[in-house]
Write a protein that holds these residues in place. Structure first.
Motif, PDB file in Angstrom:
ATOM      1  N   PHE A 108       0.838  -1.212   0.000  1.00  0.00           N
ATOM      2  CA  PHE A 108       0.000   0.000   0.000  1.00  0.00           C
ATOM      3  C   PHE A 108       0.869   1.257   0.000  1.00  0.00           C
ATOM      4  CE2 PHE A 108      -3.741  -2.230   2.279  1.00  0.00           C
ATOM      5  CZ  PHE A 108      -4.278  -2.612   1.068  1.00  0.00           C
ATOM      6  N   GLU A 109       1.880   1.273   0.856  1.00  0.00           N
ATOM      7  CA  GLU A 109       2.744   2.453   0.986  1.00  0.00           C
ATOM      8  C   GLU A 109       3.543   2.679  -0.301  1.00  0.00           C
ATOM      9  OE1 GLU A 109       3.561   5.742   2.745  1.00  0.00           O
ATOM     10  OE2 GLU A 109       2.734   4.257   4.109  1.00  0.00           O
ATOM     11  N   ALA A 110       4.057   1.616  -0.895  1.00  0.00           N
ATOM     12  CA  ALA A 110       4.817   1.752  -2.143  1.00  0.00           C
ATOM     13  C   ALA A 110       3.913   2.269  -3.265  1.00  0.00           C
ATOM     14  CB  ALA A 110       5.440   0.409  -2.540  1.00  0.00           C
ATOM     15  N   GLY A 111       2.708   1.756  -3.352  1.00  0.00           N
ATOM     16  CA  GLY A 111       1.767   2.231  -4.359  1.00  0.00           C
ATOM     17  C   GLY A 111       1.404   3.689  -4.164  1.00  0.00           C
ATOM     18  N   HIS A 112       1.213   4.092  -2.922  1.00  0.00           N
ATOM     19  CA  HIS A 112       0.882   5.491  -2.623  1.00  0.00           C
ATOM     20  C   HIS A 112       2.053   6.404  -2.952  1.00  0.00           C
ATOM     21  CE1 HIS A 112       0.086   8.982   0.123  1.00  0.00           C
ATOM     22  NE2 HIS A 112      -1.047   8.887  -0.536  1.00  0.00           N
ATOM     23  N   TYR A 113       3.270   5.953  -2.670  1.00  0.00           N
ATOM     24  CA  TYR A 113       4.459   6.747  -3.010  1.00  0.00           C
ATOM     25  C   TYR A 113       4.544   6.953  -4.516  1.00  0.00           C
ATOM     26  CZ  TYR A 113       9.239   8.246  -3.654  1.00  0.00           C
ATOM     27  OH  TYR A 113      10.345   8.954  -4.036  1.00  0.00           O
TER      28      TYR A 113
END
Length: 164
Positions: free
Chosen positions: A34-39
């Protein structure tokens, strides 16, 4: 002694034990994804914003970029607004808490094109605008303390002024 052997041969709770061991790793992978996609989504918004700001700057009149000369342009506020919000007058920022002061607009004059083509009336050459932006990365899980507020996403784009 016989009772212990019966329990040692049974596998009733094996799936639950394996799940208990794997769950922390699966949760880290899930939230990390989730965090990588949001970044990457935030980075794409910054790249798109500076490209749009540079395109807008490239369509401003030559009078906004006096050549010879380098530095800032009187249209810098409008270019910053387009970069940050997508509109000339400003509005809601594309990225949460994006500081407008982290957007810089500069230009240089390329003298090699002086008096040629659309730059025929510009003795100082072709103005080239550079829009550079940085934004503090708004982490999805910042409240957990995994990523502090110092990470920034940066991008830059250039455009030749067409004087339209």
């Amino acid at each position: 002694m016989m009772c212990l052997r019966i329990y040692a041969l049974r596998d009733d709770g094996a799936a639950a034990a394996e799940m208990a061991l794997m769950l922390p790793l699966l949760l880290v992978m899930l939230f990390g994804g989730f965090e990588a996609g949001h970044y990457l989504y935030t980075e794409q918004k910054i790249v798109q914003a500076v490209r749009e700001g540079a395109r807008y700057a490239g369509r401003r009149p030559f009078s906004d970029y006096p050549c010879p000369g380098n530095g800032t342009t009187p249209a810098a506020d409008a270019i910053r607004n387009v970069t940050q919000t997508g509109t000339i007058s400003g509005g809601t920022s594309r990225i949460a808490n994006w500081d407008k002061n982290l957007i810089t607009v500069t230009y240089t004059c390329n003298i090699s094109y002086a008096g040629q083509g659309i730059f025929k009336g510009n003795a100082g050459g072709a103005p080239v605008v550079t829009v550079t932006a940085a934004a503090t990365y708004p982490s999805l899980f910042g409240a957990l303390g995994l990523i502090d507020g110092t990470y920034q996403v940066r991008s830059s784009a250039q455009a030749v002024v067409n004087g339209i």
